[in-house]
Scaffold this active site. Structure first.
Site, PDB file in Angstrom:
ATOM      1  N   LYS A  85       0.809  -1.079   0.040  1.00  0.00           N
ATOM      2  CA  LYS A  85       0.071  -0.018   0.074  1.00  0.00           C
ATOM      3  C   LYS A  85       1.021   1.213  -0.132  1.00  0.00           C
ATOM      4  O   LYS A  85       2.011   1.181   0.796  1.00  0.00           O
ATOM      5  CB  LYS A  85      -1.121  -0.054   1.188  1.00  0.00           C
ATOM      6  N   SER A 159      -9.457   1.698   3.339  1.00  0.00           N
ATOM      7  CA  SER A 159      -8.949   2.490   2.599  1.00  0.00           C
ATOM      8  C   SER A 159      -7.596   1.724   1.698  1.00  0.00           C
ATOM      9  O   SER A 159      -7.170   2.244   0.690  1.00  0.00           O
ATOM     10  CB  SER A 159      -7.982   3.709   3.377  1.00  0.00           C
ATOM     11  N   SER A 183      -9.924  -0.964   7.471  1.00  0.00           N
ATOM     12  CA  SER A 183      -9.438  -0.865   5.979  1.00  0.00           C
ATOM     13  C   SER A 183      -8.534  -1.899   5.423  1.00  0.00           C
ATOM     14  O   SER A 183      -8.335  -2.189   4.144  1.00  0.00           O
ATOM     15  CB  SER A 183      -8.288   0.439   6.023  1.00  0.00           C
TER      16      SER A 183
END
Length: 482
Positions: A85, A159, A183
Site C-alpha cells: 500500500k 482505504s 481498511s
C-alpha cells in the site's frame, strides 16, 4: 511464454508459487513477468497501482533466482511478487499516500514491514492505490479511485483499495494493507479475499503514514488463508523504534493452521444483524452454520461496548490533526476535497488535551481487560460488512454533496481496532448479483493462530477462493463522474 500460461502463473497462490519455485518448475523472473503482463493489461481498468516497480522488481527477481541456483532459499516468500500500500515507505521509490502533497516524495528508508518482506525474499512489484492518507473508503485519491474487479463501477472497499483490487485481479500474489477502522477487512470482504488485522502492535507500523496512531494496524491481504499465514510469519516481531510495538513470543502461524478446530467454542455477538443488508445476512448465516458444524458449536454472546472509543471518538481527531497540521495549514489545496473537509473539521474542533487523555485512559483499560470477555467461548464470528459494495459515482456525489452519516455503520470492523483484537475477513459466498460477501472471525489478543486455523477449516469446506472475477481485456470500463 503465452498469455494463457502467464495468467495461470499469476493465478497461483503464494504456497503454490513457492512450491513451483522450489522444484525449479518456474523462476522468480517468470512469476514477476506474469504479474507485470497482467498489470499492463488490467491496471488501466482498475487503477490498482500508483507506482509499478518494473525494473526494480525484475532485478530483485534475478537476484533471488541466482540465490536459488546457489542453494539459498529464504523461505516460502522467496521470489514471490508482493505489493505494498502506498502509505508504506519504500527507500528510493516514491511513497505518495495517494496525495498530491506527496506526489514526488521519495523516503530515505524502507518501513520495517517492507524490510522484513524483502528479507524473506519477496519481490516488491509496486505500490498500490488507496484513499488519500487512508482517510476513507477508497473513493478519494489523487490518482483516481481504484475499481472493484468484480464490477468496475463499484467500490473496492478502503482505504486499502488498490491492494484489494490488485490481489483479486491476480496482479500480485499478496499485498499489505493498513487498518484503522476496517481498511484491510473492507476490501477483503468486497473483493473476495482474506484480510487479517493482527493484534495491535504485533506488526510494526513505523514508516507508515499514520491516520490515528492508537488505532492503526498493518497486515496481509491474500487469496488464501495459508498465504496469509505465510506473510504474517514474515511481518511480526518487536520494533524498538515503534512506539506502538509490543513484545510477543514468536509463533509459527503456518504450523498453527494444523491445529484441530472441532473443540473451538464460537460466539455470535449480539447486535451484529442490526442494519445489515439481507443478502449479507443470508450468506453469512449459511457460513456460520458451516462453522457451527465443524466446531463445538456457536451461541449468542456479548462483548464490551466500545461506545465512544471507536474511530469517531472525541480526542482521536487530535492524532490525525497532529500529523497533518503543518502541511495542511501550508498547502490545504493539495488535499482531496473529502480529506480537506475532514481536516478542516479537526482544526475547528481540535480536542483539548484532557479530552484526548481521558479517551486514551478508557482505551488502555479496555485493551487491558478485553480478553476477560472470552470466558466460555474462544472466537467470535459475524459479517464483515453491513452494506453491499457502493457505486463509485454515488460515493463521488456524496463528496460533492455531503450528508450526515456514520461511516462505521457500514461494517462491524471498527470495534476490533478499538479493542486491538485480531480479526480476519474471509470469503463466504456471493450475493444474487454475484458480488462477494465476507465473514469476520475475531478472538482475544494474540489468538491469530486459532483465527487462521478456523478460517482455513472453513475455506476447505467451501472453497470460495477458487471463484475469480470475470475480467477480460475487453471488459467495458464504465465512466466515472469524478
Amino acid at each position: 511464454m503465452s498469455t494463457s500460461k502467464q495468467d495461470a502463473l499469476a493465478a497461483l497462490s503464494i504456497a503454490e508459487a513457492a512450491a513451483k519455485l522450489r522444484s525449479g518448475e518456474v523462476t522468480s523472473r517468470q512469476l514477476t513477468e506474469a504479474c507485470l503482463a497482467r498489470i499492463a493489461v488490467y491496471d488501466p481498468m482498475l487503477d490498482a497501482f500508483i507506482t509499478v516497480m518494473k525494473d526494480k522488481a525484475l532485478a530483485q527477481a534475478d537476484q533471488l533466482d541466482a540465490e536459488q541456483k546457489a542453494g539459498k532459499l529464504r523461505g516460502p516468500l522467496h521470489g514471490v511478487p508482493i505489493a505494498l500500500k502506498d502509505n508504506i515507505d519504500t527507500a528510493s521509490t516514491r511513497t505518495t499516500a495517494a496525495s498530491a502533497l506527496w506526489e514526488d516524495r521519495v523516503p530515505p528508508a524502507d518501513a520495517p514491514v517492507a524490510t522484513r518482506l524483502k528479507q524473506a525474499g519477496a519481490v516488491i512489484i509496486g505500490k498500490t492505490n488507496l484513499h488519500e492518507f487512508a482517510m476513507g473508503a477508497g473513493e478519494a485519491s489523487f490518482w483516481g479511485a481504484a475499481r472493484n474487479p468484480w464490477a468496475l463501477n463499484l467500490n473496492t472497499g478502503g482505504s486499502s483499495s488498490g491492494s484489494g483490487a490488485a490481489v483479486a485481479a491476480d496482479l500480485c500474489y499478496g499485498a499489505l494493507g493498513t487498518d484503522t477502522a476496517g481498511s484491510i477487512r473492507h476490501p477483503a470482504a468486497y473483493c473476495s479475499l482474506v484480510g487479517l488485522k493482527p493484534t495491535f502492535g504485533l506488526v510494526p507500523i513505523r514508516g507508515i503514514a499514520p491516520l490515528t496512531l492508537c488505532l492503526d494496524h498493518c497486515g496481509p491481504m491474500t487469496r488464501t488463508v495459508e498465504d496469509n499465514a505465510i506473510m504474517l510469519n514474515a511481518l511480526v516481531g518487536y520494533d524498538r523504534g515503534d512506539i506502538t510495538s509490543v513484545e510477543h513470543k514468536r509463533e509459527d502461524y503456518v504450523a498453527a493452521l494444523k491445529q484441530p478446530v472441532s473443540g473451538f467454542r464460537l460466539g455470535a455477538p449480539l447486535g451484529f444483524k442490526e442494519g445489515t443488508h439481507p443478502e449479507i445476512l443470508r450468506v453469512c448465516e449459511i457460513a456460520i452454520a458451516v462453522l457451527a458444524r465443524i466446531t463445538a458449536g456457536i451461541k449468542d454472546v456479548s462483548l464490551p461496548s466500545t461506545g465512544d472509543l471507536s474511530i469517531g471518538a472525541l480526542g482521536y481527531s487530535g492524532e490525525t490533526w497532529a500529523w497533518h497540521e503543518e502541511t495542511f495549514r501550508d498547502s490545504p489545496g493539495k488535499y482531496q476535497l473529502a480529506s480537506r473537509r475532514r481536516l478542516e473539521g479537526a482544526a475547528k474542533d481540535e480536542p483539548k488535551a484532557p479530552d484526548y487523555i481521558r479517551t486514551k485512559w478508557k482505551l488502555d483499560l479496555l485493551r487491558r481487560t478485553i480478553d476477560d470477555s472470552f470466558t466460555d467461548f474462544d472466537l467470535v464470528v459475524m459479517p464483515t460488512m453491513r452494506k453491499m459494495q457502493p457505486v463509485l459515482n454515488d460515493m463521488f456525489k456524496r463528496i460533492r454533496e455531503p450528508k450526515p452519516g456514520d461511516p462505521s455503520a457500514l461494517s462491524n470492523c471498527s470495534v476490533f481496532n478499538a479493542t486491538g483484537l485480531p480479526a480476519i475477513s474471509i470469503p463466504c459466498g456471493f450475493s444474487s448479483d454475484g458480488l462477494p460477501i465476507g465473514l469476520m472471525i475475531a478472538g482475544p489478543r494474540f489468538s491469530e493462530g486459532k483465527i487462521l486455523a478456523l478460517a482455513q477449516a472453513y475455506e476447505r469446506e467451501t472453497r470460495w477462493y477458487r471463484q475469480k472475477p470475470k475480467l477480460t481485456p475487453d471488459t467495458l470500463v464504465p465512466a466515472l463522474t469524478v
